[in-house]
Each structure stands twice: as C-alpha cells, then as structure tokens.
Design an enzyme around this catalytic site. Structure first.
Site, PDB file in Angstrom:
ATOM      1  N   HIS A   1      76.381 -71.023 -11.170  1.00 12.17           N
ATOM      2  CA  HIS A   1      74.826 -71.193 -11.042  1.00 12.17           C
ATOM      3  C   HIS A   1      74.527 -72.806 -10.722  1.00 12.17           C
ATOM      4  O   HIS A   1      73.260 -73.149 -10.815  1.00 12.17           O
ATOM      5  CB  HIS A   1      74.133 -70.697 -12.100  1.00 12.17           C
ATOM      6  CG  HIS A   1      74.353 -69.294 -12.461  1.00 12.17           C
ATOM      7  ND1 HIS A   1      74.239 -68.200 -11.710  1.00 12.17           N
ATOM      8  CD2 HIS A   1      74.758 -68.770 -13.765  1.00 12.17           C
ATOM      9  CE1 HIS A   1      74.792 -67.332 -12.188  1.00 12.17           C
ATOM     10  NE2 HIS A   1      74.989 -67.556 -13.526  1.00 12.17           N
TER      11      HIS A   1
ATOM     12  N   PRO B   1      59.874 -72.499 -16.948  1.00 14.22           N
ATOM     13  CA  PRO B   1      59.465 -73.951 -17.018  1.00 14.22           C
ATOM     14  C   PRO B   1      57.793 -73.876 -16.388  1.00 14.22           C
ATOM     15  O   PRO B   1      57.737 -73.480 -15.275  1.00 14.22           O
ATOM     16  CB  PRO B   1      60.353 -74.742 -15.918  1.00 14.22           C
ATOM     17  CG  PRO B   1      61.422 -73.841 -15.685  1.00 14.22           C
ATOM     18  CD  PRO B   1      60.886 -72.245 -15.750  1.00 14.22           C
ATOM     19  N   GLU B   2      57.326 -74.712 -17.314  1.00 15.84           N
ATOM     20  CA  GLU B   2      55.821 -74.737 -17.065  1.00 15.84           C
ATOM     21  C   GLU B   2      55.563 -76.206 -16.755  1.00 15.84           C
ATOM     22  O   GLU B   2      56.602 -77.044 -16.652  1.00 15.84           O
ATOM     23  CB  GLU B   2      55.029 -74.235 -18.320  1.00 15.84           C
ATOM     24  CG  GLU B   2      55.145 -72.945 -18.616  1.00 15.84           C
ATOM     25  CD  GLU B   2      54.188 -72.007 -17.534  1.00 15.84           C
ATOM     26  OE1 GLU B   2      53.434 -72.262 -16.899  1.00 15.84           O
ATOM     27  OE2 GLU B   2      54.506 -70.736 -17.475  1.00 15.84           O
TER      28      GLU B   2
ATOM     29  N   LYS C   1      31.761 -66.276 -10.006  1.00 13.98           N
ATOM     30  CA  LYS C   1      33.175 -65.618 -10.005  1.00 13.98           C
ATOM     31  C   LYS C   1      33.042 -64.481 -10.861  1.00 13.98           C
ATOM     32  O   LYS C   1      32.579 -64.743 -11.973  1.00 13.98           O
ATOM     33  CB  LYS C   1      34.218 -66.663 -10.487  1.00 13.98           C
ATOM     34  CG  LYS C   1      34.320 -67.844  -9.290  1.00 13.98           C
ATOM     35  CD  LYS C   1      35.333 -67.378  -8.179  1.00 13.98           C
ATOM     36  CE  LYS C   1      35.770 -68.476  -7.308  1.00 13.98           C
ATOM     37  NZ  LYS C   1      34.738 -69.548  -6.917  1.00 13.98           N
TER      38      LYS C   1
ATOM     39  N   ARG D   1      68.572 -67.297 -11.929  1.00 12.41           N
ATOM     40  CA  ARG D   1      68.041 -66.297 -11.265  1.00 12.41           C
ATOM     41  C   ARG D   1      67.600 -66.656  -9.727  1.00 12.41           C
ATOM     42  O   ARG D   1      67.155 -65.822  -9.146  1.00 12.41           O
ATOM     43  CB  ARG D   1      66.857 -65.818 -11.856  1.00 12.41           C
ATOM     44  CG  ARG D   1      67.109 -65.218 -13.349  1.00 12.41           C
ATOM     45  CD  ARG D   1      65.883 -64.919 -14.082  1.00 12.41           C
ATOM     46  NE  ARG D   1      65.205 -63.774 -13.601  1.00 12.41           N
ATOM     47  CZ  ARG D   1      64.147 -63.352 -13.889  1.00 12.41           C
ATOM     48  NH1 ARG D   1      63.806 -63.918 -15.144  1.00 12.41           N
ATOM     49  NH2 ARG D   1      63.557 -62.536 -13.383  1.00 12.41           N
TER      50      ARG D   1
END
Ligand SMILES: [Zn+2]
Length: 290
Positions: free
Chosen positions: A90, A2-3, A150, A109
């Site tokens: 789960h 999931p983002e 950077k 997981r």
C-alpha cells in the site's frame, strides 16, 4: 478518516524535509487511487519545492512549475523515509528528494488522490469550497448570514464544505454539544448569539486538535509511522447509552444525512414542531424574511 487537524499536522510533519529542497523524481506504484494520479507527477524532476500549504483537507506542495495536490482519503498517510527503506504494501507513491529523504504515501483503501495543477485559483476541487474555519473570513456574521433561509439540519449545514471546510462528523457532534444545540435544529433558526458560539467553538476545537497533533508529530516521521489519529477526549461522539458529562442523562444517537449523530436529549433539547424527515414542518418554523 484523517480530518483537517490530521492533515495540518501531516503537512507540518513533512514540511522540514521537503520545503526548500529539490524533487529528484516521483515514483508512482499505484496510479489508480480515488482519481488516477496525474501523469505530470511521474514526469517531474529537478523541481524545487517553494512552500507547503493546506486547503480544506488537501495538502498542497508548491513547486516552481505548479502544485502537487494530495488528499489522504479514508485511510491514507504520509511519512518520511530514507532512500533504501523497504517499500511496504500500500505504499503507492514516493516523492524522492535531493536530501536523501522520501515522502512516502501509504493508503490501504486507495480513496486518496495525488493530482497536479498549474493554477490553484481555478483548480476544480477548490472552486466551491467555503472559507477555512481558522481564517478571519469564517466569523459570526458570515455564519449567521449563510444560515438564513436554510432549512437543512444544523449538523448537515456545518458539515457542508460549501459553508465551511474541515468540520467533520466528530467535530460537528462535539461542537453542537458544547453549544447546547440539537443536531436537527434548522440552520435558518440560528440566532446571532448561537452563530457566535458555534464559530468560537469550531475554532477552539480545531485549534486544540491541531495543537494535540504536535505531540504525535514523530509518528509521521518514523518508518513504521501510522497516521496520528488523535486520542481526543470526546464528550458525545461514539458514546451512545453512556452518561452525558454534564447532566448524566443517556447520550442518544440518530442518523442524519447518513452520518451517525450523538447528542444529549437534555442538554440539547429537540427543536419544536420539527420532525426528522418533514421538510414541510421545518419550513413552518423557519422565519420568512419577506
Ligand atoms: Zn446532558
């Protein structure tokens, strides 16, 4: 995984059943997640939820006493079920509401997290986070200044949560393609104009994903709902060997900071004098201001 857009969508999906209602209790079936589930959660009762929000990929459930912080990890999802609905494998945590609904967390997981804090500002997981990508704080000037001196690869820089939160691997690949920037270009070599395009592209891409999420909202509400991973129209991600949608050259891939990276060698020309692992070579092209 999931983002940010999925988490935003999940938050919007569960909010109508939680916000303004009272938590009767929280049932923890499996406390061993990425971190142990905070003991405070099992002791919560008769707490009114006053708001839901999101910071980076964390869900924040505000109560009168403090804050429940949720993270979906690699494979987690939340859904709304009714009392008496069968508990599946789960299903690790339930927030039981006084309106007959339950917010149920499933995570095969177990890389997710459910934590408690009474002070959001000093919450240890939030202190080093960069700005929200859709906030005004994340703007051209910010990104340009942040990138000065950077020497890291641009793609790694954009995915750094201390720079900006929520730009996951898929979005980083897509945004760099849209901006015609090679993923290995050094962050410090960005021009102001390129920084502006990146900021616009990141905001547009995430906004589009969140809007698409609205159409899959019902997935979060069905008892058998699976997380609503968006069927995105990806231009380069996962398309190695396939034609570039613009120039029809083959999309190439390489590993940058252990993450798969996809790009068009024609549309996103390789930076000059720069090798994948030669930080010395990279330093030569980075402009020194003093
Ligand atoms: Zn191309």
């Amino acid at each position: 995984m999931p983002e940010l857009p999925e988490v935003e969508t999940a938050k919007n999906g569960i909010a109508p059943y939680l916000d303004g209602f009272v938590i009767e209790k929280i049932i923890v079936r499996q406390p061993k997640l990425r971190w142990a589930v905070s003991a405070e959660l099992s002791q919560l009762s008769q707490q009114k939820i006053t708001a839901l929000s999101r910071r980076a990929k964390y869900l924040i459930i505000h109560t009168e006493k403090g804050f429940i912080i949720g993270h979906l990890g690699m494979s987690g999802s939340v859904r709304i079920v009714e009392q008496g609905d069968v508990v599946e494998t789960h299903d690790h945590l339930d927030i039981v509401m006084n309106n007959g609904k339950i917010m149920r967390y499933n995570d095969p997981r177990r890389f997710g997290a459910w934590l408690w804090t009474d002070n959001l500002d000093s919450f240890h997981l939030f202190t080093k986070l960069g700005p929200e990508p859709l906030s005004d704080t994340f703007n051209t000037d910010y990104l340009f200044q942040k990138s000065r001196q950077k020497h890291t690869a641009l793609k790694t820089f954009l995915m750094d949560n201390a720079v900006v939160v929520g730009v996951g691997n898929i979005y980083a690949n897509e945004v760099l393609f849209q901006c015609a920037l090679h993923p290995l270009k050094t962050a410090g070599s960005l021009t102001e104009e390129q920084a502006e395009r990146l900021v616009k592209s990141i905001k547009a891409e995430l906004t589009r994903a969140i809007e698409q999420g609205g159409t899959t909202l019902k997935d979060f509400l069905q008892p058998d709902g699976k997380p609503g991973y968006f069927a995105q129209e990806l231009q380069v991600y996962g398309r190695k060997g396939k034609p570039c949608p613009i120039c029809f050259n083959e999309i190439e891939s390489l590993i940058i900071a252990q993450r798969n990276s996809f790009f068009c060698p024609h549309c996103q020309p390789a930076p000059k004098l720069q090798k994948t692992k030669s930080s010395k070579g990279v330093k030569k092209v980075a402009k020194k201001s003093k």
